[in-house]
Design a protein around this motif. Structure first.
Motif, mmCIF file in Angstrom:
data_model
loop_
_atom_site.group_PDB
_atom_site.id
_atom_site.type_symbol
_atom_site.label_atom_id
_atom_site.label_comp_id
_atom_site.label_asym_id
_atom_site.label_seq_id
_atom_site.Cartn_x
_atom_site.Cartn_y
_atom_site.Cartn_z
ATOM 1 N N LYS A 111 0.846 -1.191 0.000
ATOM 2 C CA LYS A 111 0.000 0.000 0.000
ATOM 3 C C LYS A 111 0.883 1.243 0.000
ATOM 4 C CE LYS A 111 -0.589 0.688 5.001
ATOM 5 N NZ LYS A 111 -1.538 0.929 6.090
ATOM 6 N N ARG A 165 2.633 2.453 -2.093
ATOM 7 C CA ARG A 165 3.840 2.258 -2.894
ATOM 8 C C ARG A 165 5.088 1.840 -2.113
ATOM 9 N NH1 ARG A 165 4.212 6.715 -7.743
ATOM 10 N NH2 ARG A 165 2.084 6.538 -8.505
ATOM 11 N N LEU A 174 7.543 -0.676 -7.437
ATOM 12 C CA LEU A 174 6.435 -0.115 -6.669
ATOM 13 C C LEU A 174 6.514 1.411 -6.606
ATOM 14 C CD1 LEU A 174 6.191 -2.516 -3.579
ATOM 15 C CD2 LEU A 174 4.563 -2.320 -5.459
ATOM 16 N N HIS A 232 5.526 2.762 -10.169
ATOM 17 C CA HIS A 232 4.344 2.274 -10.880
ATOM 18 C C HIS A 232 3.230 3.314 -10.833
ATOM 19 C CE1 HIS A 232 1.485 -0.542 -12.550
ATOM 20 N NE2 HIS A 232 0.661 -0.311 -11.544
ATOM 21 N N PRO A 265 -0.447 5.043 -10.674
ATOM 22 C CA PRO A 265 -1.686 4.614 -10.007
ATOM 23 C C PRO A 265 -2.760 4.202 -11.003
ATOM 24 C CG PRO A 265 -1.465 7.004 -9.940
ATOM 25 C CD PRO A 265 -0.172 6.472 -10.484
ATOM 26 N N GLN A 266 -3.634 3.301 -10.547
ATOM 27 C CA GLN A 266 -4.789 2.852 -11.329
ATOM 28 C C GLN A 266 -4.397 2.304 -12.701
ATOM 29 O OE1 GLN A 266 -7.523 2.842 -9.536
ATOM 30 N NE2 GLN A 266 -6.489 3.965 -7.919
ATOM 31 N N CYS A 310 2.081 -5.539 -12.498
ATOM 32 C CA CYS A 310 1.508 -4.727 -11.425
ATOM 33 C C CYS A 310 0.084 -4.320 -11.766
ATOM 34 C CB CYS A 310 2.326 -3.450 -11.206
ATOM 35 S SG CYS A 310 3.881 -3.721 -10.353
ATOM 36 N N SER A 357 -2.788 -1.837 -9.813
ATOM 37 C CA SER A 357 -3.044 -0.979 -8.658
ATOM 38 C C SER A 357 -4.530 -0.667 -8.546
ATOM 39 C CB SER A 357 -2.229 0.314 -8.756
ATOM 40 O OG SER A 357 -2.504 0.988 -9.962
ATOM 41 N N GLU A 358 -4.985 -0.661 -7.301
ATOM 42 C CA GLU A 358 -6.384 -0.334 -6.997
ATOM 43 C C GLU A 358 -6.398 0.590 -5.794
ATOM 44 O OE1 GLU A 358 -8.913 -3.709 -6.606
ATOM 45 O OE2 GLU A 358 -8.056 -4.769 -8.332
ATOM 46 N N SER A 377 -5.017 2.778 -3.104
ATOM 47 C CA SER A 377 -3.680 2.851 -2.504
ATOM 48 C C SER A 377 -2.959 1.508 -2.522
ATOM 49 C CB SER A 377 -3.793 3.336 -1.051
ATOM 50 O OG SER A 377 -4.522 2.398 -0.263
ATOM 51 N N VAL A 405 -1.315 -1.973 -4.273
ATOM 52 C CA VAL A 405 -0.663 -2.474 -5.479
ATOM 53 C C VAL A 405 -0.466 -3.978 -5.330
ATOM 54 C CG1 VAL A 405 1.345 -2.358 -7.001
ATOM 55 C CG2 VAL A 405 0.559 -0.295 -5.824
#
Length: 215
Positions: free
Chosen positions: A8, A10, A32, A35, A37-38, A54, A56-57, A59, A61
């Motif tokens: 979370k 990152r 991380l 990467h 977001p979303q 990866c 991400s959703e 906060s 990852v």
């Protein structure tokens, strides 16, 4: 799938699992940090042997490392299923308040990886995923753009005694976490007793007077 990780913000790893050794865990932290977001994104090893993936959703990852000959659609379906299982296991408050390695999800990660490695895919019918993943949703980037100081991916592709080390690491983190929880509990009890004592004194003073002359 050789390695999987949940983090979370990152930089806080909540849980990870692998049966292999190498520098890929350290390299995963660099991924991380960079990467977007979303996004669903794959990072290709320059030697074209391995890939990091990866998803991400918010906060969170979800990351895994695989050999290169595995369908990205299947891999990101796996990551989506891991995300669903993780969110069904822990509440948003637990996730938000968790420290590094504070959530024990390792056994579930191991089972999911074993099932995937045995079957070669996630059963989408059983997974009940809310959305289908399409190739156009996944971007690919060369790992060289992420790695620092010309580092190269290194993995010993054989099971080793590293599991014992991983187990000890989790045990250490779990002991620390439990100690913190126990201290927090004692602090709440002490505050509660103090509040009860003050209320008792105020009530008795109201009835008997502050000098207790009426009792």
């Amino acid at each position: 799938i050789l390695f999987s990780l949940i983090a979370k913000d990152r930089d806080i790893v909540l849980s990870e699992y692998t049966e292999y050794t190498g520098n890929f865990q350290a390299l995963s932290r660099q991924i991380l940090a960079k990467h977007p977001p979303q996004k669903m994104k794959s990072y290709l090893d320059p030697k074209k042997e391995y890939e990091f993936h990866c998803s991400s959703e918010g906060s969170l990852v979800f990351l895994c490392m695989t050999e290169i000959n595995i369908s990205r659609i299947n891999i990101f379906t796996f990551l989506k299923q891991m995300a669903m299982n993780f969110k069904n296991t822990f509440s948003p408050q637990q996730i938000e308040n968790s420290i590094a390695f504070g959530l024990n999800f390792q056994n579930t990660m191991k089972k999911m990886m074993d099932d995937f490695n045995r079957e070669g895919h996630v059963d989408k019918a059983k997974a009940l995923l809310p959305e289908l993943i399409e190739t156009k949703d996944i971007t690919v980037e060369n790992l060289n753009k992420i790695l620092e100081r010309g580092e190269k991916l290194d993995i010993i592709a054989s099971k080793s005694k590293r599991l014992e080390g991983v187990s000890q690491t989790y045990k250490k983190h779990a002991v620390t976490y439990k100690r913190q929880q126990k201290c927090r509990h004692y602090r709440y009890v002490l505050i509660g007793l103090l509040v009860v004592g003050i209320l008792g004194w105020l009530i008795s003073s109201f009835i008997c007077g502050f000098d207790y002359g009426d009792c």
